[in-house]
Write an enzyme that holds these catalytic residues in place. Structure first.
Site, PDB file in Angstrom:
ATOM      1  N   ARG A 172      12.660  13.463  -4.979  1.00  0.00           N
ATOM      2  CA  ARG A 172      12.884  12.636  -3.803  1.00  0.00           C
ATOM      3  C   ARG A 172      14.220  11.894  -3.873  1.00  0.00           C
ATOM      4  O   ARG A 172      14.681  11.349  -2.879  1.00  0.00           O
ATOM      5  CB  ARG A 172      11.749  11.616  -3.647  1.00  0.00           C
ATOM      6  N   ARG A 176      24.711  12.418  -4.987  1.00  0.00           N
ATOM      7  CA  ARG A 176      25.792  12.598  -4.022  1.00  0.00           C
ATOM      8  C   ARG A 176      27.142  12.721  -4.717  1.00  0.00           C
ATOM      9  O   ARG A 176      27.423  11.980  -5.668  1.00  0.00           O
ATOM     10  CB  ARG A 176      25.825  11.416  -3.038  1.00  0.00           C
ATOM     11  N   ARG A 248      -1.036   2.139 -10.323  1.00  0.00           N
ATOM     12  CA  ARG A 248      -0.195   1.116 -10.927  1.00  0.00           C
ATOM     13  C   ARG A 248      -0.191  -0.080  -9.982  1.00  0.00           C
ATOM     14  O   ARG A 248      -0.253   0.068  -8.757  1.00  0.00           O
ATOM     15  CB  ARG A 248       1.236   1.623 -11.106  1.00  0.00           C
ATOM     16  N   ARG A 278      12.763  -4.329 -11.671  1.00  0.00           N
ATOM     17  CA  ARG A 278      13.803  -4.704 -10.722  1.00  0.00           C
ATOM     18  C   ARG A 278      13.615  -6.153 -10.303  1.00  0.00           C
ATOM     19  O   ARG A 278      12.559  -6.740 -10.509  1.00  0.00           O
ATOM     20  CB  ARG A 278      13.804  -3.798  -9.494  1.00  0.00           C
ATOM     21  N   GLU A 299       9.850  -7.814 -10.720  1.00  0.00           N
ATOM     22  CA  GLU A 299       8.651  -6.982 -10.655  1.00  0.00           C
ATOM     23  C   GLU A 299       8.320  -6.392 -12.028  1.00  0.00           C
ATOM     24  O   GLU A 299       9.196  -5.858 -12.713  1.00  0.00           O
ATOM     25  CB  GLU A 299       8.845  -5.835  -9.658  1.00  0.00           C
ATOM     26  N   TYR A 347       1.017   8.371  -2.089  1.00  0.00           N
ATOM     27  CA  TYR A 347       2.128   7.467  -1.829  1.00  0.00           C
ATOM     28  C   TYR A 347       2.718   7.831  -0.480  1.00  0.00           C
ATOM     29  O   TYR A 347       3.124   8.976  -0.253  1.00  0.00           O
ATOM     30  CB  TYR A 347       3.202   7.574  -2.918  1.00  0.00           C
ATOM     31  N   ASP A 349       5.427   6.548   2.720  1.00  0.00           N
ATOM     32  CA  ASP A 349       6.363   5.627   3.349  1.00  0.00           C
ATOM     33  C   ASP A 349       5.764   5.132   4.664  1.00  0.00           C
ATOM     34  O   ASP A 349       4.868   5.756   5.236  1.00  0.00           O
ATOM     35  CB  ASP A 349       7.700   6.329   3.612  1.00  0.00           C
TER      36      ASP A 349
END
Length: 382
Positions: A172, A176, A248, A278, A299, A347, A349
């Protein structure tokens, strides 16, 4: 008038409720929490005035025209580009890995073609069919970038070695060979001006919809309704009779101060020696606002236990076997449809969640019109 029960006041439940109410049905919505919007819940911090994402950052992005137009009925989206930074080995880099990251990390000034050739020389070309996260990373970017940006972060996030995780998790993430540091590549990206909770409240603000919060649902409460749309945990619907599916969860450490704390919205920490994954500085999620004070949350990821909020479904071998067992049981259930992230143990979005709920509503209403039964799943979890 038919009567329906929706369990869960997140995006899945809210969209189903709205669509059914708009079609002339009566809908009761219940949620165990004291607020709507589920893990997308946002609220103003009393001390700083910052709009806080209470369960971690949510950035909206989609290519789905219908979803974008649907949400714009209930909010105004402000421009927002997700630009993530990461600290690794005492230095700060740009994510996703792009030409700046590559040049900075290796101390070079390569062109796009030079960088592409260089990364190919770093990659482990002997891995022809990557099956694990680690194999995918080594084939994708080579050992140095893998160690710096993926290995430690992934071990902290998932609580296991990247050799135990499927390659699909890494697929995912973009790589670049230009200086584009936009984390997403979708046509529509933005932040709702009044937060996500206001959107869900707007969706639920509809005649024929009744919302009850702080309500613990039990399967027996579905009696008396024409159908139940359930977006809670799949295993929870059956009282965890076969065991608990693995998730999790996250713990948050609050950080407050004046001015800026880290100068960006999200700073990842790739080193395994740093316990948190993070830190999110929430005022940066609303760049059109100005705040003298700041509030951040570090987190920490760990295994979800009873009473914790489930965040990320693990879906490894053991969970896949248990999931199949629950899906078999659920497929024989009557008068209920399982939906959303928890109901299908995937999961998702936000845009996918909304798209699936809209599609499910379309299909369910069509089946009702034909007096045909509504299935337990519109999207199979397996």
């Amino acid at each position: 008038m038919a009567k329906y029960l929706v369990v869960g006041a997140g995006f899945s439940g809210a969209v189903i409720a709205r669509e059914f109410a708009s079609a002339g049905h009566s809908v009761d919505v219940v949620d165990a929490r004291s607020h709507v919007a589920g893990n997308c819940h946002t609220e103003r911090d009393a001390d700083s005035g910052v709009m806080v994402h209470k369960y971690g950052p949510h950035i909206f992005h989609t290519d789905n025209e219908r979803v974008w137009e649907y949400l714009n009925q209930f909010t105004t989206f402000m421009p927002y580009t997700n630009r993530v930074k990461t600290t690794s080995g005492g230095k700060v880099y740009s994510l996703p890995i792009n030409l700046l990251t590559i040049n900075q990390f290796f101390g070079k000034a390569m062109s796009p073609d030079e960088a592409r050739a260089f990364i190919e020389s770093q990659a482990d070309m002997s891995i022809s069919n990557p099956e694990t996260f680690e194999e995918q990373a080594l084939r994708f970017v080579g050992p140095d970038l893998y160690e710096a940006f993926f290995k430690g972060y992934t071990q902290k996030q998932w609580g296991c070695s990247p050799t135990q995780l499927p390659a699909s998790i890494l697929k995912r993430l973009p790589l670049r060979f230009n200086y584009d540091d936009n984390y997403f590549f979708h046509k529509y990206q933005g932040m709702p001006v009044d937060g996500y909770t206001a959107i869900v409240e707007g969706i639920l603000d509809c005649p024929n919809v009744s919302v009850t919060l702080n309500h613990d649902f039990e399967k027996s409460q579905g009696k008396g309704y024409d159908h139940v749309f359930y977006s809670g945990p799949l295993d929870g619907y059956f009282g965890y009779s076969e065991g608990r599916l693995g998730y999790r969860t996250l713990d948050f450490k609050e950080i407050r101060g004046d001015g800026d704390y880290q100068g960006c919205a999200v700073m990842n920490y790739g080193d395994e020696s740093v316990a948190h994954t993070r830190i999110a500085e929430h005022k940066y999620f609303s760049p059109w606002e100005a705040h003298e004070k700041t509030v951040c949350f570090a987190e920490y990821s760990r295994a979800c236990e009873e009473g914790d909020i489930p965040y990320y479904p693990i879906r490894l071998t053991e969970e896949q076997a248990l999931l199949k067992h629950y899906v078999d049981i659920a497929s024989k259930a009557s008068n209920v449809t399982f939906m959303g992230r928890l109901g299908t143990y995937r999961y998702l979005d936000m845009d996918v969640t909304i798209a699936e709920a809209l599609s499910a509503a379309d299909q369910a209403l069509a089946l009702i019109a034909k007096k045909e039964p509504i299935p337990p799943f519109f999207t199979q979890p397996l």
